[in-house]
Design an enzyme around this catalytic site. Structure first.
Site, PDB file in Angstrom:
ATOM      1  CE  LYS A 137      -6.089  40.268  42.174  1.00 49.60           C
ATOM      2  NZ  LYS A 137      -5.832  39.535  43.404  1.00 49.60           N
TER       3      LYS A 137
ATOM      4  CE  LYS B 110       0.178  42.220  38.686  1.00 47.26           C
ATOM      5  NZ  LYS B 110      -0.204  42.193  40.060  1.00 47.26           N
TER       6      LYS B 110
ATOM      7  CE  LYS C 164      -3.212  32.521  40.167  1.00 46.07           C
ATOM      8  NZ  LYS C 164      -3.781  31.484  40.984  1.00 46.07           N
TER       9      LYS C 164
HETATM   10  P1  TYM Z   1       0.188  38.560  46.269  1.00 47.87           P
HETATM   11  O1  TYM Z   1       0.027  37.265  46.977  1.00 47.87           O
HETATM   12  O2  TYM Z   1      -0.632  38.838  45.073  1.00 47.87           O
HETATM   13  O3  TYM Z   1       1.691  38.731  45.837  1.00 47.87           O
HETATM   14  C1  TYM Z   1       2.756  38.485  46.769  1.00 47.87           C
HETATM   15  C2  TYM Z   1       3.855  39.514  46.573  1.00 47.87           C
HETATM   16  O4  TYM Z   1       4.424  39.417  45.266  1.00 47.87           O
HETATM   17  C3  TYM Z   1       4.518  40.701  44.702  1.00 47.87           C
HETATM   18  N1  TYM Z   1       4.476  40.595  43.233  1.00 47.87           N
HETATM   19  C4  TYM Z   1       5.372  41.161  42.420  1.00 47.87           C
HETATM   20  N2  TYM Z   1       6.469  41.896  42.669  1.00 47.87           N
HETATM   21  C5  TYM Z   1       7.208  42.323  41.601  1.00 47.87           C
HETATM   22  N3  TYM Z   1       6.887  42.017  40.316  1.00 47.87           N
HETATM   23  C6  TYM Z   1       5.792  41.287  40.016  1.00 47.87           C
HETATM   24  N4  TYM Z   1       5.502  40.979  38.758  1.00 47.87           N
HETATM   25  C7  TYM Z   1       4.982  40.819  41.097  1.00 47.87           C
HETATM   26  N5  TYM Z   1       3.846  40.080  41.159  1.00 47.87           N
HETATM   27  C8  TYM Z   1       3.550  39.958  42.491  1.00 47.87           C
HETATM   28  C9  TYM Z   1       3.311  41.440  45.265  1.00 47.87           C
HETATM   29  O5  TYM Z   1       3.463  42.837  45.159  1.00 47.87           O
HETATM   30  C10 TYM Z   1       3.345  40.964  46.696  1.00 47.87           C
HETATM   31  O6  TYM Z   1       4.275  41.705  47.458  1.00 47.87           O
HETATM   32  N6  TYM Z   1      -2.222  41.736  49.277  1.00 47.87           N
HETATM   33  C11 TYM Z   1      -1.015  40.951  49.090  1.00 47.87           C
HETATM   34  C12 TYM Z   1      -0.743  40.009  50.241  1.00 47.87           C
HETATM   35  C13 TYM Z   1      -0.824  40.622  51.580  1.00 47.87           C
HETATM   36  C14 TYM Z   1       0.162  41.410  52.217  1.00 47.87           C
HETATM   37  C15 TYM Z   1      -0.397  41.766  53.476  1.00 47.87           C
HETATM   38  C16 TYM Z   1       1.433  41.828  51.859  1.00 47.87           C
HETATM   39  C17 TYM Z   1      -1.892  40.538  52.420  1.00 47.87           C
HETATM   40  N7  TYM Z   1      -1.632  41.205  53.556  1.00 47.87           N
HETATM   41  C18 TYM Z   1       0.313  42.555  54.390  1.00 47.87           C
HETATM   42  C19 TYM Z   1       2.148  42.629  52.771  1.00 47.87           C
HETATM   43  C20 TYM Z   1       1.580  42.972  54.013  1.00 47.87           C
HETATM   44  C21 TYM Z   1      -1.144  40.145  47.819  1.00 47.87           C
HETATM   45  O7  TYM Z   1      -2.213  39.823  47.392  1.00 47.87           O
HETATM   46  O8  TYM Z   1       0.049  39.754  47.311  1.00 47.87           O
END
Ligand code: TYM
Length: 340
Positions: free
Chosen positions: A120, A210, A213
Site C-alpha cells: 500500500k 486477490k 476494489k
Molecule cells: P479490510 O477492511 O481490508 O477487509 C475486511 C475483511 O475482508 C477480507 N478480505 C478478503 N477475504 C478473502 N478474499 C479476498 N479477496 C478478500 N479481500 C478482503 C480481509 O481479509 C478482512 O478480513 N485490518 C482489517 C480490519 C481490521 C480488523 C481488526 C480485522 C481492523 N482491526 C481486528 C479483524 C480484527 C482490514 O483492513 O480489513
C-alpha cells in the site's frame, strides 16, 4: 461481556464491500452466530480509525460506517442477540490508548516487514505514506486484545497482522505477567472456521490477484451492491484455463479453483463438477448461487433501518467501553501508570 470465548472481526467502512470481504470476514461470523449463538460472544466492529490510513473522502465516512453495519445485518448477523456486539472503534477510546502503549513495545523492523504496508505504501507514494498506515497493525492488535478474542475470521491478507497480534501479546505477557489472551494460532483458526487455508477470493479476470476494489474495469470484482444479473455476467466472463478436467490447483489453476471455492461458499457442491471437462456448467452454477445470494442480501438490506442500527450501536458501545476500559486499566497498572 467477557465470560464466553470471543469471536471478533472488523471491516473497514470505506471499502465498497465485495464478495472477498463477505467470504473472508462476514460469512464465517454470521455462520458461527447462526450455529453457535449461546456458546460464544460475537464482536463485530467497524474500524473507522483505520479508514484514513490512506486518503479518503471524509464527508462520506460517517454514512459509510452505518452502511457497513447495515450490511452485517443484511448478511444475517442477529443484532438483537445478547451475545452479539456491534460497535465503532472510535467510540471506545481504549483502542487508541492501548495502541500507544503497545507501539512502544513493537519493533520498527517488525512493522517494516508487513507486506500490506509495503504494497500500500508503494501505491500511495513511498515516503509520503502515512505513519498511520505503517502502525496500523498495532491498532488492529489492540482491537483484538482488548476483548481477549480467540477467534478472528479474516481473509488471508490479514494473516500476518494476526501473527503480529500473537507476538506482541506474548511479548507483553512475558514481561508483565498474564495480561492478554492470545488469539488462536492461524492454523487453528482455519480449522475452527472450516477451511483448509486462509480464504483468498480471486479477481475473476486476473485470478493471480486477490479480489479487491482496486480493479479499474470492475469486471473482476463482484460488489455486494451489484445487480444479480451483472454478477452472473461477470462470472460467465471469468478467466479459466485450457487444462481440461475440473479440479483444485491453486497455483496452476487459480481461476477454476476460485470458481469451485465460490460454489462451495454459496452453498453448491464442488464434487458435482470435479473431473468434468466442460467449464460452462460450473460457471452457470456459480452464477446462479451468487445471483440468488445477492438478490436475498439486497432485499434484506432494504429492510434494515438506521434507527435500529443506531440503537444497537449505542447499547454495544456502552458494553464494549466497559470491557475495554477494564483491560486497559490492567495494562496501565502493569506498565506502571497506576498503583491500583
Ligand atoms: P479490510 O477492511 O481490508 O477487509 C475486511 C475483511 O475482508 C477480507 N478480505 C478478503 N477475504 C478473502 N478474499 C479476498 N479477496 C478478500 N479481500 C478482503 C480481509 O481479509 C478482512 O478480513 N485490518 C482489517 C480490519 C481490521 C480488523 C481488526 C480485522 C481492523 N482491526 C481486528 C479483524 C480484527 C482490514 O483492513 O480489513
Amino acid at each position: 461481556m467477557m465470560t464466553k470465548p470471543v469471536i471478533l472481526t472488523g471491516i473497514r467502512a470505506n471499502n465498497d464491500l465485495h464478495l472477498g470481504n463477505y467470504a473472508g470476514a462476514m460469512l464465517p461470523m454470521v455462520d458461527m452466530a447462526g450455529k453457535q449463538a449461546g456458546d460464544y460472544q460475537f464482536n463485530f466492529f467497524v474500524p473507522d480509525l483505520h479508514s484514513f490510513t490512506t486518503p479518503i473522502d471524509h464527508d462520506s465516512l460517517y454514512g459509510q460506517t452505518l452502511a457497513t453495519v447495515r450490511m452485517y445485518a443484511a448478511a444475517g448477523l442477529p443484532m438483537d442477540h445478547g451475545d452479539v456486539h456491534v460497535y465503532r472503534q472510535s467510540r471506545v477510546p481504549a483502542h487508541s490508548e492501548l495502541t500507544w502503549i503497545l507501539s512502544c513495545f513493537t519493533y520498527f523492523g517488525e512493522m517494516s516487514r508487513m507486506t500490506q504496508f509495503k504494497d500500500k505504501s508503494q501505491k500511495t507514494g513511498g515516503d509520503n505514506a502515512s505513519v498511520g498506515l505503517f502502525a496500523y497493525p498495532i491498532l488492529m492488535a489492540a482491537d483484538i486484545l482488548l476483548y481477549g478474542a480467540e477467534y478472528v475470521p479474516v481473509g488471508d491478507d490479514q494473516t500476518q497482522h494476526l501473527e503480529f497480534t500473537r507476538d506482541i501479546a506474548d511479548r507483553m505477557n512475558n514481561q508483565f505477567g498474564q495480561l492478554f489472551t492470545l488469539p488462536k494460532p492461524v492454523k487453528e483458526q482455519h480449522q475452527f472456521f472450516g477451511t483448509e487455508q486462509g480464504l483468498r477470493i480471486r479477481n475473476l479476470i486476473d485470478p493471480t490477484r486477490k479480489m479487491d476494489k482496486s480493479d479499474e474495469t470492475g469486471k473482476g470484482v463482484i460488489f455486494l451492491s451489484d445487480p444479480p444479473e451483472t454478477a452472473r455476467k461477470k462470472i460467465t466472463g471469468a478467466t479459466t484455463d485450457s487444462l481440461g478436467e475440473i479440479g483444485y490447483d491453486y497455483s496452476r489453476r487459480p481461476g477454476i479453483s476460485n470458481l469451485l471455492d465460490l460454489l462451495w461458499l454459496f452453498g453448491g457442491d464442488p464434487e458435482e463438477f470435479k473431473g468434468a471437462t466442460q467449464y460452462g456448467p460450473l460457471k452457470q452454477a456459480v452464477g446462479e448461487k451468487v445471483a440468488d445470494f445477492l438478490a436475498d442480501f439486497q432485499s434484506r438490506l432494504e429492510q434494515t433501518d438506521d434507527e435500529t442500527i443506531k440503537n444497537v450501536l449505542a447499547d454495544s458501545e456502552a458494553a464494549a467501553d466497559e470491557t475495554a476500559r477494564q483491560r486497559l486499566h490492567q495494562v496501565q497498572q502493569a506498565v506502571g501508570l497506576r498503583d491500583n
